[in-house]
Design a protein around this motif. Structure first.
Motif, mmCIF file in Angstrom:
data_model
loop_
_atom_site.group_PDB
_atom_site.id
_atom_site.type_symbol
_atom_site.label_atom_id
_atom_site.label_comp_id
_atom_site.label_asym_id
_atom_site.label_seq_id
_atom_site.Cartn_x
_atom_site.Cartn_y
_atom_site.Cartn_z
ATOM 1 N N GLN A 120 1.162 -1.818 -0.192
ATOM 2 C CA GLN A 120 -0.229 0.086 0.071
ATOM 3 C C GLN A 120 1.005 1.610 -0.225
ATOM 4 O O GLN A 120 0.832 2.226 -0.360
ATOM 5 C CB GLN A 120 -0.485 0.130 1.390
ATOM 6 N N GLU A 123 2.230 1.401 -3.272
ATOM 7 C CA GLU A 123 1.304 1.962 -4.957
ATOM 8 C C GLU A 123 1.338 3.395 -4.276
ATOM 9 O O GLU A 123 0.534 4.184 -5.536
ATOM 10 C CB GLU A 123 -0.250 1.176 -4.007
ATOM 11 N N GLN A 124 1.116 4.448 -2.913
ATOM 12 C CA GLN A 124 0.618 5.238 -2.469
ATOM 13 C C GLN A 124 1.953 6.276 -3.696
ATOM 14 O O GLN A 124 1.238 7.421 -3.739
ATOM 15 C CB GLN A 124 0.495 5.534 -0.737
ATOM 16 N N LEU A 126 3.674 5.559 -5.754
ATOM 17 C CA LEU A 126 3.678 5.732 -6.994
ATOM 18 C C LEU A 126 1.880 6.813 -7.563
ATOM 19 O O LEU A 126 2.747 7.832 -7.837
ATOM 20 C CB LEU A 126 2.954 4.149 -7.659
ATOM 21 N N VAL A 127 1.731 7.075 -6.956
ATOM 22 C CA VAL A 127 0.081 8.211 -7.528
ATOM 23 C C VAL A 127 1.178 9.225 -6.834
ATOM 24 O O VAL A 127 1.125 10.259 -7.381
ATOM 25 C CB VAL A 127 -0.970 7.486 -6.041
ATOM 26 N N GLU A 128 2.053 9.514 -5.609
ATOM 27 C CA GLU A 128 2.421 11.036 -5.412
ATOM 28 C C GLU A 128 3.214 10.986 -6.438
ATOM 29 O O GLU A 128 3.759 12.642 -7.109
ATOM 30 C CB GLU A 128 3.300 11.179 -4.352
ATOM 31 N N GLU A 130 2.285 10.666 -9.851
ATOM 32 C CA GLU A 130 2.067 10.438 -11.048
ATOM 33 C C GLU A 130 2.535 9.545 -11.935
ATOM 34 O O GLU A 130 2.703 9.036 -13.268
ATOM 35 C CB GLU A 130 1.959 11.889 -11.679
ATOM 36 N N THR A 132 1.387 6.286 -11.474
ATOM 37 C CA THR A 132 -0.027 5.225 -10.549
ATOM 38 C C THR A 132 -0.062 3.929 -11.860
ATOM 39 O O THR A 132 -0.610 4.167 -12.747
ATOM 40 C CB THR A 132 -1.673 5.627 -10.351
ATOM 41 N N GLN A 153 11.651 8.667 -4.452
ATOM 42 C CA GLN A 153 10.428 8.191 -3.839
ATOM 43 C C GLN A 153 11.219 6.846 -2.913
ATOM 44 O O GLN A 153 11.147 6.116 -2.129
ATOM 45 C CB GLN A 153 9.484 7.530 -5.108
#
Length: 219
Positions: A120, A123-124, A126-128, A130, A132, A153
């Motif tokens: 989790q 995955e978060q 990767l969202v941060e 961009e 995803t 990251q």
């Protein structure tokens, strides 16, 4: 993502680095949480040796004296893996045999033990940046800017106490350089990490917004 603990700042006290009997640099500095110290100078002036000294992996060919403190604790004789230094280089240095997600999992602090929570957090992350849906992507398929963001990251997921930046923007084109530089500086300041940046580029120093120290002769 937040560091394991807040830092009172990185202190460099009376540091001298030499090579073959020649003094490369002598300096003292305090970098407060969220501040960036930019160190500029020509090749061979000792910029990378400074980062290696702070990180604990200085080549034995060099000599170094002085003290390094974080949170008031002396790191001078602490091995590299226990210093809590996060490092970014000119190249992203992603592991080619691991997916993007597995590269990030590799960097994730060992204090997070649950496999579900680790997934989790990645995955978060990767969202941060961009990216995803990029967990299973091969790093070889990423653009230079995407690789740089993943490298950042991965470093931040390790919950560093301070950041060392060895010209990490120098191989990016102008637009990407601005984007990645802004991302790195914004994230470091948000996490209140002391940062030491070495660079040849004065625009990096201006963007960093902190103290600039010039060592060696001007090019």
């Amino acid at each position: 993502m937040t560091p394991d603990g807040k830092t009172d700042g990185l202190q460099i006290r009376r540091m001298t680095i030499g090579l073959a009997g020649r003094t490369l640099l002598s300096m003292s500095a305090t970098i407060r949480p969220g501040e960036i110290l930019t160190v500029m100078g020509p090749s061979g002036s000792g910029k990378s040796a400074l980062l290696a000294t702070l990180g604990g992996f200085l080549d034995p060919a060099f000599t170094a004296t002085g003290d390094i403190l974080i949170d008031g604790s002396d790191l001078t004789d602490i091995p590299a893996e226990k210093r809590g230094a996060g490092m970014l280089f000119q190249d992203a240095l992603l592991f080619p045999h691991l997916s993007v997600g597995d590269n990030l999992l590799f960097g994730l602090s060992s204090t997070v033990r649950s496999a579900r929570e680790r997934r989790q957090l990645v995955e978060q992350a990767l969202v941060e940046i961009e990216l995803t849906g990029f967990f299973d992507r091969d790093p070889a398929t990423l653009s230079g800017g995407q690789k740089a963001r993943v490298a950042l990251q991965r470093t931040l997921l390790s919950a560093p106490r301070f950041l060392l930046l060895d010209e990490p923007f120098s191989k990016l084109d102008t637009d990407l350089r601005h984007q990645v530089r802004d991302l790195v500086f914004t994230r470091a300041k948000a996490l209140k990490l002391p940062v030491v940046l070495v660079t040849h580029d004065r625009s990096d120093a201006l963007a960093a917004g902190g103290e600039t120290m010039t060592i060696g002769a001007e090019p």
